[in-house]
Design a protein around this motif. Structure first.
Motif, PDB file in Angstrom:
ATOM      1  N   UNK A   5       0.860  -1.189   0.000  1.00  0.00           N
ATOM      2  CA  UNK A   5       0.000   0.000   0.000  1.00  0.00           C
ATOM      3  C   UNK A   5       0.892   1.232   0.000  1.00  0.00           C
ATOM      4  N   UNK A   6       0.853   1.993  -1.082  1.00  0.00           N
ATOM      5  CA  UNK A   6       1.570   3.271  -1.144  1.00  0.00           C
ATOM      6  C   UNK A   6       0.711   4.303  -0.417  1.00  0.00           C
ATOM      7  N   UNK A   7       1.232   4.852   0.669  1.00  0.00           N
ATOM      8  CA  UNK A   7       0.492   5.839   1.460  1.00  0.00           C
ATOM      9  C   UNK A   7       1.069   7.220   1.177  1.00  0.00           C
ATOM     10  N   UNK A   8       0.251   8.095   0.593  1.00  0.00           N
ATOM     11  CA  UNK A   8       0.700   9.439   0.220  1.00  0.00           C
ATOM     12  C   UNK A   8      -0.037  10.464   1.082  1.00  0.00           C
ATOM     13  N   UNK A   9       0.615  11.039   2.097  1.00  0.00           N
ATOM     14  CA  UNK A   9      -0.006  12.141   2.851  1.00  0.00           C
ATOM     15  C   UNK A   9      -0.098  13.363   1.945  1.00  0.00           C
ATOM     16  N   UNK A  10      -1.268  14.005   1.912  1.00  0.00           N
ATOM     17  CA  UNK A  10      -1.512  14.939   0.808  1.00  0.00           C
ATOM     18  C   UNK A  10      -2.324  16.153   1.244  1.00  0.00           C
ATOM     19  N   UNK A  11      -1.971  17.281   0.608  1.00  0.00           N
ATOM     20  CA  UNK A  11      -2.803  18.496   0.690  1.00  0.00           C
ATOM     21  C   UNK A  11      -2.338  19.492  -0.381  1.00  0.00           C
ATOM     22  N   UNK A  12      -3.260  19.903  -1.246  1.00  0.00           N
ATOM     23  CA  UNK A  12      -3.036  21.006  -2.203  1.00  0.00           C
ATOM     24  C   UNK A  12      -1.832  20.793  -3.136  1.00  0.00           C
ATOM     25  N   UNK A  13      -1.629  19.567  -3.626  1.00  0.00           N
ATOM     26  CA  UNK A  13      -0.495  19.336  -4.540  1.00  0.00           C
ATOM     27  C   UNK A  13      -0.950  18.495  -5.736  1.00  0.00           C
ATOM     28  N   UNK A  14      -2.027  18.904  -6.361  1.00  0.00           N
ATOM     29  CA  UNK A  14      -2.616  18.083  -7.410  1.00  0.00           C
ATOM     30  C   UNK A  14      -1.698  17.946  -8.623  1.00  0.00           C
TER      31      UNK A  14
ATOM     32  N   UNK B 252       5.549   4.610   3.151  1.00  0.00           N
ATOM     33  CA  UNK B 252       5.276   5.992   3.529  1.00  0.00           C
ATOM     34  C   UNK B 252       5.978   6.851   2.481  1.00  0.00           C
ATOM     35  N   UNK B 253       5.202   7.485   1.593  1.00  0.00           N
ATOM     36  CA  UNK B 253       5.787   8.011   0.351  1.00  0.00           C
ATOM     37  C   UNK B 253       5.430   9.479   0.143  1.00  0.00           C
ATOM     38  N   UNK B 254       6.451  10.347   0.038  1.00  0.00           N
ATOM     39  CA  UNK B 254       6.220  11.753  -0.311  1.00  0.00           C
ATOM     40  C   UNK B 254       5.771  11.845  -1.765  1.00  0.00           C
ATOM     41  N   UNK B 255       4.820  12.732  -2.029  1.00  0.00           N
ATOM     42  CA  UNK B 255       4.279  12.857  -3.383  1.00  0.00           C
ATOM     43  C   UNK B 255       5.257  13.538  -4.333  1.00  0.00           C
ATOM     44  N   UNK B 256       6.235  14.248  -3.786  1.00  0.00           N
ATOM     45  CA  UNK B 256       7.165  14.999  -4.633  1.00  0.00           C
ATOM     46  C   UNK B 256       8.491  14.279  -4.867  1.00  0.00           C
TER      47      UNK B 256
END
Length: 337
Positions: free
Chosen positions: A56-65, A121-125
């Motif tokens: 499971x790739x978990x991407x904590x996210x807000x305002x980075x579409x 635990x994966x950063x979206x950037x």
């Protein structure tokens, strides 16, 4: 005689037509089976390896579409190349509070643990570029994909951020991540202390020669999306090992849950609203004055001058109003006269 010949020809034509029909029916019946057995295509969500593990790739996210649009198809293709069964969870924080990466990862684990047996635990950037970076099941303990000698920005020895693989059993044993870290940073450092206290060993990639400039693509632009780096006095005092919060103290609401497809790759977007105990972590909300300073920081230089001038004008009006009030005689003074 001629009539008999014509009848014989008609019968032969009918037999030929019947035989042709039978052949066509047989070909159509066999064709789907042939196509299915020869297909080498992959599903949108994942590939089955037959080994029983699912990530499971978990991407904590807000305002980075914009970053998400690049991340989802990239990581989907990257994992498919390694034949890793996977599902992508984007945990989107939609409340009024400051960003809380640790809590969002905890929620991602709780949402995915029934169908997957390890998480990233994966950063979206942060996009992996070297195909030798393994996302396989971390059997011997947490596996830090974005190692300090490979990450384009962070290089200290205790760093475990960016991309970290953890087996479900280990994440549960550690009680997940701390929920106390509102704003950017330090939750990874606290999680490292949990790992050490539990006597687990963090392993990292070996034999990767692409270094810090060629192993990952870091797509974060600080000029476009600024990070909340504010640290209040109380926040700094409470940046130690957290033994009170984690998976067992999560307090949140799932607002909605939707499947999203980006260039043929699927992810699950979970919109969540975190709940903050302002008595134990009052820094989940910034003071109004700090919010104003952040707003000022985001403006262009000319806009900053205009913003400051407006505030100065407001201050001058308040000062003048107080002077007038002080100079105006009170009712008692007028009666004395």
């Amino acid at each position: 005689m001629a009539h008999h010949l014509r009848t014989s020809r008609v019968i032969k034509l009918l037999i030929l037509c019947l035989l042709a029909t039978v052949v066509v029916v047989i070909v159509l019946a066999i064709q789907p089976v042939i196509q299915e057995t020869s297909c080498q295509c992959t599903t949108n969500r994942n590939i089955h390896t037959g080994k029983g593990h699912q990530l499971a790739i978990i991407v904590p996210f807000r305002d980075r579409f914009e970053q998400l649009q690049e991340f989802v198809p990239h990581i989907h293709q990257f994992l498919n190349a390694q034949k890793i069964r996977h599902v992508i969870y984007v945990i989107n924080q939609v409340d009024k509070y400051r960003f809380n990466r640790g809590s969002l990862i905890n929620i991602g684990f709780l949402q995915s643990r029934e169908e997957s047996d390890y998480i990233a635990m994966h950063d979206v950037d942060l996009l992996p570029m070297n195909p030798d970076l393994s996302y396989s099941f971390p059997r011997n303990g947490p596996f830090h994909v974005a190692a300090p000698n490979l990450h384009p920005k962070y290089h200290y020895d205790d760093f475990v951020g960016g991309i970290l693989l953890v087996a479900n059993d280990h994440f549960q044993m550690l009680n997940g991540m701390s929920n106390k870290f509102w704003g950017w940073g330090r939750e990874d450092d606290e999680f490292y202390r949990r790992i050490i206290d539990a006597k687990l060993t963090v392993t990292r990639p070996t034999g990767i020669t692409t270094g810090e400039n060629g192993t990952f693509k870091h797509v974060h632009d600080e000029k476009i999306i600024s990070r909340d780096m504010i640290q209040t006095v109380e926040q700094k005092k409470n940046a130690k090992r957290d033994r009170k919060t984690g998976l067992d103290t999560m307090n949140y609401t799932v607002v909605s849950k939707n499947n999203l497809h980006i260039e043929g790759a699927e992810c699950i977007v979970v919109n969540v609203r975190l709940h903050c105990d302002t008595k134990s972590t009052p820094w989940c909300e910034l003071p109004y004055s700090v919010k104003q300073l952040i707003k000022l920081h985001k403006l262009q230089p000319e806009e900053q001058k205009t913003w400051l001038q407006q505030r100065l004008n407001n201050v001058e009006r308040v000062i003048m109003a107080r002077r007038v009030a002080d100079e105006k005689p009170s009712a008692t003074q007028r009666s004395d006269r």
